[in-house]
Every structure is written in structure tokens, then in C-alpha cells.
Write an enzyme that holds these catalytic residues in place. Structure first.
Site, PDB file in Angstrom:
ATOM      1  N   TYR A   1      -2.406   5.454  -3.981  1.00  0.00           N
ATOM      2  CA  TYR A   1      -3.405   6.500  -3.716  1.00  0.00           C
ATOM      3  C   TYR A   1      -2.771   7.776  -4.245  1.00  0.00           C
ATOM      4  O   TYR A   1      -1.777   8.262  -3.688  1.00  0.00           O
ATOM      5  CB  TYR A   1      -3.668   6.640  -2.218  1.00  0.00           C
ATOM      6  CG  TYR A   1      -4.567   5.579  -1.627  1.00  0.00           C
ATOM      7  CD1 TYR A   1      -5.780   5.256  -2.223  1.00  0.00           C
ATOM      8  CD2 TYR A   1      -4.206   4.920  -0.453  1.00  0.00           C
ATOM      9  CE1 TYR A   1      -6.610   4.293  -1.670  1.00  0.00           C
ATOM     10  CE2 TYR A   1      -5.042   3.961   0.103  1.00  0.00           C
ATOM     11  CZ  TYR A   1      -6.246   3.657  -0.513  1.00  0.00           C
ATOM     12  OH  TYR A   1      -7.063   2.706   0.031  1.00  0.00           O
TER      13      TYR A   1
ATOM     14  N   HIS B   1     -13.193  -3.059  -1.511  1.00  0.00           N
ATOM     15  CA  HIS B   1     -12.302  -2.652  -0.416  1.00  0.00           C
ATOM     16  C   HIS B   1     -12.594  -3.472   0.855  1.00  0.00           C
ATOM     17  O   HIS B   1     -12.487  -2.973   1.975  1.00  0.00           O
ATOM     18  CB  HIS B   1     -12.475  -1.156  -0.139  1.00  0.00           C
ATOM     19  CG  HIS B   1     -11.200  -0.437   0.202  1.00  0.00           C
ATOM     20  ND1 HIS B   1     -10.447   0.227  -0.721  1.00  0.00           N
ATOM     21  CD2 HIS B   1     -10.536  -0.280   1.380  1.00  0.00           C
ATOM     22  CE1 HIS B   1      -9.387   0.775  -0.144  1.00  0.00           C
ATOM     23  NE2 HIS B   1      -9.417   0.472   1.139  1.00  0.00           N
TER      24      HIS B   1
ATOM     25  N   THR C   1      -6.018   2.264  -6.745  1.00  0.00           N
ATOM     26  CA  THR C   1      -7.281   1.989  -6.035  1.00  0.00           C
ATOM     27  C   THR C   1      -8.253   3.139  -6.290  1.00  0.00           C
ATOM     28  O   THR C   1      -7.903   4.301  -6.087  1.00  0.00           O
ATOM     29  CB  THR C   1      -7.017   1.823  -4.532  1.00  0.00           C
ATOM     30  OG1 THR C   1      -6.151   0.699  -4.359  1.00  0.00           O
ATOM     31  CG2 THR C   1      -8.301   1.584  -3.753  1.00  0.00           C
TER      32      THR C   1
ATOM     33  N   LYS D   1      -7.998  -1.123  -9.235  1.00  0.00           N
ATOM     34  CA  LYS D   1      -8.605  -1.906  -8.139  1.00  0.00           C
ATOM     35  C   LYS D   1      -9.857  -1.206  -7.620  1.00  0.00           C
ATOM     36  O   LYS D   1      -9.812  -0.021  -7.285  1.00  0.00           O
ATOM     37  CB  LYS D   1      -7.598  -2.042  -6.987  1.00  0.00           C
ATOM     38  CG  LYS D   1      -8.146  -2.703  -5.718  1.00  0.00           C
ATOM     39  CD  LYS D   1      -7.024  -2.941  -4.708  1.00  0.00           C
ATOM     40  CE  LYS D   1      -7.481  -3.642  -3.452  1.00  0.00           C
ATOM     41  NZ  LYS D   1      -7.977  -2.745  -2.415  1.00  0.00           N
TER      42      LYS D   1
ATOM     43  N   SER E   1       0.815  -1.218   0.000  1.00  0.00           N
ATOM     44  CA  SER E   1       0.000   0.000   0.000  1.00  0.00           C
ATOM     45  C   SER E   1       0.848   1.267   0.000  1.00  0.00           C
ATOM     46  O   SER E   1       1.927   1.309   0.600  1.00  0.00           O
ATOM     47  CB  SER E   1      -0.890  -0.006   1.245  1.00  0.00           C
ATOM     48  OG  SER E   1      -1.477   1.248   1.452  1.00  0.00           O
TER      49      SER E   1
HETATM   50  C1  LIG Z   1      -6.923  -2.773   7.656  1.00  0.00           C
HETATM   51  C2  LIG Z   1      -7.106  -2.664   6.171  1.00  0.00           C
HETATM   52  C3  LIG Z   1      -6.397  -1.676   5.482  1.00  0.00           C
HETATM   53  C4  LIG Z   1      -6.521  -1.566   4.088  1.00  0.00           C
HETATM   54  N1  LIG Z   1      -5.744  -0.667   3.411  1.00  0.00           N
HETATM   55  C5  LIG Z   1      -5.830  -0.602   2.062  1.00  0.00           C
HETATM   56  C6  LIG Z   1      -4.971   0.270   1.333  1.00  0.00           C
HETATM   57  O1  LIG Z   1      -4.140   0.964   1.879  1.00  0.00           O
HETATM   58  N2  LIG Z   1      -5.118   0.290  -0.030  1.00  0.00           N
HETATM   59  C7  LIG Z   1      -6.052  -0.490  -0.687  1.00  0.00           C
HETATM   60  O2  LIG Z   1      -6.135  -0.430  -1.903  1.00  0.00           O
HETATM   61  N3  LIG Z   1      -6.838  -1.333  -0.008  1.00  0.00           N
HETATM   62  C8  LIG Z   1      -6.752  -1.423   1.338  1.00  0.00           C
HETATM   63  N4  LIG Z   1      -7.538  -2.307   2.019  1.00  0.00           N
HETATM   64  C9  LIG Z   1      -8.455  -3.191   1.263  1.00  0.00           C
HETATM   65  C10 LIG Z   1      -7.741  -4.474   0.851  1.00  0.00           C
HETATM   66  O3  LIG Z   1      -6.774  -4.225  -0.134  1.00  0.00           O
HETATM   67  C11 LIG Z   1      -8.711  -5.518   0.293  1.00  0.00           C
HETATM   68  O4  LIG Z   1      -9.435  -4.942  -0.772  1.00  0.00           O
HETATM   69  C12 LIG Z   1      -9.673  -6.110   1.316  1.00  0.00           C
HETATM   70  O5  LIG Z   1      -9.062  -6.240   2.570  1.00  0.00           O
HETATM   71  C13 LIG Z   1     -10.124  -7.495   0.828  1.00  0.00           C
HETATM   72  O6  LIG Z   1     -11.128  -8.008   1.638  1.00  0.00           O
HETATM   73  P1  LIG Z   1     -10.869  -9.033   2.851  1.00  0.00           P
HETATM   74  O7  LIG Z   1     -10.208  -8.263   3.936  1.00  0.00           O
HETATM   75  O8  LIG Z   1     -12.249  -9.463   3.191  1.00  0.00           O
HETATM   76  O9  LIG Z   1     -10.004 -10.164   2.332  1.00  0.00           O
HETATM   77  C14 LIG Z   1      -7.411  -2.435   3.395  1.00  0.00           C
HETATM   78  C15 LIG Z   1      -8.098  -3.439   4.096  1.00  0.00           C
HETATM   79  C16 LIG Z   1      -7.934  -3.557   5.473  1.00  0.00           C
HETATM   80  C17 LIG Z   1      -8.664  -4.675   6.179  1.00  0.00           C
END
Ligand SMILES: Cc1cc2nc3c(=O)[nH]c(=O)nc-3n(C[C@H](O)[C@H](O)[C@H](O)COP(=O)(O)O)c2cc1C
Length: 402
Positions: free
Chosen positions: A171, A299, A197, A275, A148
Site C-alpha cells: 500500500y 479484495h 494492491t 492486484k 501485507s
Molecule cells: C481480514 C482481511 C484483511 C485483508 N488485508 C489485505 C491487505 O492488507 N492487503 C491486500 O492486498 N489484501 C487484503 N485482503 C484481501 C485478500 O488479500 C484477498 O484478496 C481476499 O481475502 C481473497 O478472498 P477470500 O478471503 O474470499 O479468499 C484482506 C482480506 C481479509 C479477509
């Protein structure tokens, strides 16, 4: 103090005591039902879900809230899981499945498994070393990792721990000079793929997080200096180190439109994956504007309140893309059959977020490694049970919606 092992031993003692046999079993089962039978080492885990309770126990509630939250009543988060039950497998018999090949090739690189790690920011909230144990685990278990923009560890250090450059998630912010600098830094670090994203404009109503944060006995701003205003957040992230953030107000500009894709492609030689796509219309626009790949994602149910599961969005995106670029997916994947279903719909790879964070918060690198091992093992078992010996053999004929 960790009470779990003592309590578990006590419950086991009750369970094996002949005099207390009936009551002992009841106590043991009751203890398990109450979530008291926590695993105390990664290798005890029967499935990845068991890591969540340990993560919840290990983390301060407000950091657990950051991990667990959805938006408003968490119904999109829940939908991501519930939707899998609507799809069943049509399993075939008497196929030679002695050797199972789970490898997939994406942008010229072959991976042993189609299971990849979604980008997650601020991993120091879950482990003092943040992204480093995750990178080591991904390297040891040979899984692709997406890092990220908001990582707590510099991309260069993550790449070193991984042993090769990771994919980088962007981002862009609302200052193009900052965007350019961040993209150039990821490119210089050797990242072959940039994941933009697009599903997370500011303003997610993360009620679960906000309630748990409110309960914190210390002020979050004691640690998060400057609070949660975006340029203060960015100033704490290594990816923005040394950049002038005075004009930055948000991670995704509210007026950002599709022309950002060609602008980004002009900036870099990295492949551009987008994404957060959940509709056929946007899949077609992504192709039209030069996307090299798509990740179907909401997300993890933590941005939009659509109440629509990722797995339900996948078929229309796959149909629109029609094989022109790879389509990946994430959101709610926890069991081997979940991965199988997405692959049967035509996903080229499937990413996970929270499961590896549970592993990280529970047992560090060993936890992440075990999560990956268990998921691979489950997918392998499910492939054999279905009579499929390679990812290419998993087609829509193996799936039925009921
Ligand atoms: C704590 C947390 C932080 C996240 N931070 C980002 C991020 O910085 N950038 C991003 O594109 N997605 C972020 N996501 C989304 C994840 O990339 C992903 O789409 C999502 O966790 C997938 O679903 P799942 O947790 O049910 O497997 C984050 C998810 C979580 C749980």
C-alpha cells in the site's frame, strides 16, 4: 468454557442409544445443523469450511467482523462464492492419473501447488503470534505467501519463519518518501515480488464490521491507540516503523493513476504484480505500464460493491493478457473444484484469504497447515476425477458454463 466437546459427546451418546435411536439421530443432526458440532482439533476437519465456526467462536465478535466483513449488504462477498455454481466440469475417463503433478512455476520459482496465500493485514487480530504461525505453515506445506504492508509482524521476522523471502504486498500511501522507504525495506529483506494492491481506496462501507465493532463492550481505541485515522493505523504497523508519517493520510492516494507502475519499477528490481484488476481494459493498461503479473481480485468482496464475482472477471482478463504475463486470482475459493475452474480458465495460481485465517484463529499453525493440506487434497482428487495429471493439462475444454 468450551462446551462443544461435552455437547458433542452427549449428542453422540444419544445417537448410539438403542432406546433413543430415532430421537438421538434427530438431535445429532439438529445439533450439526445448528453448528454445534464444532471440531475441537484441526485434524478432525472434513473441509476448510469447518474452521470458520471455530474461528467465530474463538474470536471477539469485532475481530471476527474484521475477518468476515464484505461491504454494504455483503453481496459482492456472496457473489464470489455463488458464481462457482455456474461453471461445471467436463470430466474425462481412462486417463493415467496415478501421478498427479500440481507444481507451477512463477518468476523462475517452482511451487508444489498452485494454491497461494493472499496478503492479509493485522493477523494479530486472529492469533497472538500473528503472521508467524502462518509463515511456518506455508513453509511446512510449501505454499507461496504474500505479506501485507499492514502485517502485525515485521517482514524480516516473517521471512525468517518462512525460511525464504515472501512476496511483499504494497500500500504505497500518499507520501512518496514513505513509499520509497517501504519498497526499499521489502527489497532489502530479499522479497522477489512486490504486489501493488489497487482496489482498496479508503472508504469501504464495511457494515458487518462496523455493526460488530459497535457492539464491543470495550472501546476499540483502548487497544488501537490513535484510532482508525490512517497515519495512526500506519504508525502501529512494523513496516512503517521509524518513518515520518506526518503527511500520510491514506493507504492508496485517491489521485493515484497508472504512472505509479513505471515509478515503482524505477525504484526496485522486484517483479511488480498488480492486484485488484477485474476488467480487460485495466489488464491491458497494466501490461502497457509494465506489470509483470496480475491478480484478479475484488479484495474478497470487502472493498467494492460491484456485486461481480472474481471468477466471473477472470476470463476477460486472461483473454486480454493473452499469456504475456501470469494471471492469478483470489476471492471465494474454498473447494478443490473452485481452484480447478480458475486453472481451467487459464489462471496460473489461485490465492486464498479467509480460509487460512479461519485455520489460524481456530488452531494456530496446525489449523493453517490443515487448511492447506485439505485444499491440496481436494484439488488432487478433482484433477484425478477429471482425468488431468498436471496443471498444464487443465484447459478450458474441462469447463462448461451452464
Ligand atoms: C481480514 C482481511 C484483511 C485483508 N488485508 C489485505 C491487505 O492488507 N492487503 C491486500 O492486498 N489484501 C487484503 N485482503 C484481501 C485478500 O488479500 C484477498 O484478496 C481476499 O481475502 C481473497 O478472498 P477470500 O478471503 O474470499 O479468499 C484482506 C482480506 C481479509 C479477509
Amino acid at each position: 468454557m468450551n462446551e462443544a466437546p461435552g455437547r458433542r459427546q452427549f449428542l453422540r451418546m444419544l445417537a448410539t442409544s438403542p432406546a433413543l435411536a430415532a430421537g438421538g439421530w434427530a438431535a445429532l443432526l439438529n445439533g450439526i445443523a445448528q453448528g454445534e458440532d464444532l471440531i475441537t482439533a484441526a485434524d478432525q476437519a472434513v473441509n476448510v469450511l469447518e474452521f470458520e465456526d471455530v474461528a467465530r467462536k474463538n474470536l471477539p465478535p469485532w475481530h471476527y467482523g474484521y475477518l468476515a466483513t464484505g461491504v454494504t449488504d455483503d453481496s459482492t462477498l456472496k457473489a464470489n462464492r455463488d458464481a462457482f455454481a455456474r461453471y461445471q466440469l467436463r470430466t474425462r475417463r481412462l486417463v493415467d492419473v496415478k501421478k498427479v503433478d500440481m507444481s507451477v512455476t512463477l518468476f523462475g520459482t517452482t511451487w508444489d501447488s498452485p494454491i497461494m496465500l493472499s496478503p492479509v493485514g493485522s493477523q494479530r487480530a486472529f492469533h497472538p503470534e500473528g503472521e508467524i504461525p502462518v509463515a511456518r505453515a506455508a513453509a511446512a506445506q510449501k505454499h507461496n505467501l504474500i505479506v501485507s504492508t499492514h502485517s502485525s509482524t515485521p517482514i524480516e521476522a516473517v521471512n525468517e519463519a518462512l525460511g525464504h523471502p515472501a512476496w511483499f504486498q504494497l500500500y504505497p500511501t500518499d507520501d512518496w518518501n514513505v513509499t520509497k522507504a517501504v519498497v526499499k525495506r521489502a527489497e532489502k529483506a530479499g522479497c522477489p515480488v512486490m504486489v501493488l494492491t489497487v482496489d482498496s481506496q479508503n472508504g469501504a462501507l464495511r457494515d458487518t464490521l462496523f455493526k460488530l465493532r459497535r457492539a464491543a463492550p470495550v472501546k476499540c481505541t483502548d487497544c488501537h491507540i490513535g484510532g482508525f485515522v490512517y497515519n495512526a493505523v500506519a504508525s502501529r504497523r512494523p513496516m512503517f516503523e521509524g518513518l515520518d508519517l506526518a503527511k500520510v493520510t491514506t493507504q492508496l492516494p485517491l489521485d493515484m493513476t497508472w504512472d505509479v507502475l513505471p515509478r515503482l519499477k524505477e525504484l526496485t528490481t522486484m517483479k511488480l504484480v498488480i492486484k485488484g484488476i477485474v476488467t480487460r481494459e485495466d489488464a491491458l493498461l497494466a501490461l502497457e505500464h509494465g506489470a509483470d503479473g496480475i491478480i484478479v481480485s475484488n479484495h474478497g468482496g470487502r472493498s467494492e460493491d460491484s456485486k461481480r464475482a472474481s471468477i466471473d472477471c477472470l476470463p476477460e482478463v486472461i483473454a486480454a493478457v493473452n499469456g504475456k504475463v501470469p494471471v492469478l486470482v483470489d476471492g471465494g475459493f474454498r473447494r478443490g473444484t473452485d481452484f480447478f475452474k480458475a486453472l481451467a480458465m487459464g489462471a496460473r495460481a489461485v490465492c486464498i484469504g479467509r480460509p487460512y485465517l479461519w485455520g489460524l484463529a481456530a488452531f494456530g499453525q496446525a489449523g493453517v497447515e490443515t487448511v492447506l493440506t485439505l485444499l491440496r487434497k481436494e484439488l488432487q482428487i478433482d484433477m484425478r476425477q477429471a482425468g488431468t495429471a498436471s496443471i498444464a493439462q487443465i484447459t478450458k475444454d474441462f469447463l462448461i458454463e451452464g
